[in-house]
Design a protein around this motif. Structure first.
Motif, PDB file in Angstrom:
ATOM      1  N   THR A  52       0.840  -1.192   0.000  1.00 36.41           N
ATOM      2  CA  THR A  52       0.000   0.000   0.000  1.00 36.41           C
ATOM      3  C   THR A  52       0.873   1.238   0.000  1.00 36.41           C
ATOM      4  N   ALA A  53       0.328   2.315  -0.471  1.00 30.22           N
ATOM      5  CA  ALA A  53       1.049   3.583  -0.510  1.00 30.22           C
ATOM      6  C   ALA A  53       1.145   4.159   0.900  1.00 30.22           C
ATOM      7  N   PRO A  54       2.253   4.850   1.210  1.00 33.98           N
ATOM      8  CA  PRO A  54       2.329   5.499   2.516  1.00 33.98           C
ATOM      9  C   PRO A  54       1.201   6.527   2.654  1.00 33.98           C
ATOM     10  N   SER A  68      -4.084  10.419   5.928  1.00 33.11           N
ATOM     11  CA  SER A  68      -2.874  11.136   6.346  1.00 33.11           C
ATOM     12  C   SER A  68      -1.891  11.384   5.205  1.00 33.11           C
ATOM     13  N   GLY A  69      -1.946  10.613   4.133  1.00 33.42           N
ATOM     14  CA  GLY A  69      -1.012  10.796   3.024  1.00 33.42           C
ATOM     15  C   GLY A  69      -1.438  11.847   2.015  1.00 33.42           C
ATOM     16  N   TRP A  70      -2.599  12.442   2.191  1.00 36.19           N
ATOM     17  CA  TRP A  70      -3.111  13.423   1.239  1.00 36.19           C
ATOM     18  C   TRP A  70      -2.317  14.720   1.347  1.00 36.19           C
ATOM     19  N   ASP A  71      -1.866  15.231   0.227  1.00 39.93           N
ATOM     20  CA  ASP A  71      -1.155  16.511   0.175  1.00 39.93           C
ATOM     21  C   ASP A  71      -1.970  17.431  -0.720  1.00 39.93           C
ATOM     22  N   CYS A  72      -2.673  18.369  -0.115  1.00 35.82           N
ATOM     23  CA  CYS A  72      -3.590  19.225  -0.870  1.00 35.82           C
ATOM     24  C   CYS A  72      -2.856  20.131  -1.847  1.00 35.82           C
TER      25      CYS A  72
END
Length: 175
Positions: A52-54, A68-72
């Motif tokens: 899975t992706a970090p 938590s891995g979302w970067d807007c």
């Protein structure tokens, strides 16, 4: 000079068929490229292991906006948080004097910056950990406004409000 006996014979049908199949196989392999026939150098996860992706908190293979891995700043529509200021009820008298119900005292005389001032004032205290491991904290928005040396309604006050807002949004990119 005499030629060797094997070169003077006619080729056998089995040899012609084998050469034709080998040529067809090599041509197909070249046309499909290396991705169709992975080599042992291509890393593959062992069977039964899920990769899975970090930041993919629910491990569904997709990093969603609430994980938590979302970067807007780099994902989705690249809009961080909302730009909707805090809505405050405004009461105006017939003579044109308006007061804002619920406006913090720190935002009195803020002029055009009233909405941003109210937004900053409504924010809770927060803390974060710096890259070097040190902890940092900020008091709630009203305490930050009280600590400002700039007078409301001045360009310096506007700049200070924008700096406080930018710092909060940097630590809390979703809002």
């Amino acid at each position: 000079m005499r030629l060797p006996r094997s070169l003077t014979r006619r080729p056998r049908p089995a040899a012609i068929l084998a050469a034709g199949l080998a040529t067809a196989f090599l041509g197909a392999a070249a046309a499909l490229g290396p991705s169709a026939f992975p080599t042992s150098a291509t890393p593959r996860p062992p069977v039964g292991v899920t990769v899975t992706a970090p930041g993919d908190d629910n491990r569904d293979g997709i990093v969603d906006e609430d994980e938590s891995g979302w970067d807007c700043r780099a994902m989705g529509n690249r809009v961080c948080g909302t730009d909707t200021p805090v809505a405050l009820p405004v009461d105006c008298t017939p003579s044109g004097v308006c007061t804002v119900d619920g406006l913090p005292d720190e935002c009195a005389n803020a002029g055009d910056d009233t909405a941003l001032c109210a937004t900053v004032a409504s924010r809770p205290a927060y803390a974060w950990t710096n890259p070097d491991g040190s902890k940092a904290t900020n008091p709630d928005g009203r305490a930050q406004l009280r600590d400002l040396e700039e007078a409301p309604g001045t360009p310096e006050f506007t700049a200070a409000l924008e700096a406080l807002d930018a710092e909060y949004r940097e630590i809390h990119p979703r809002g």
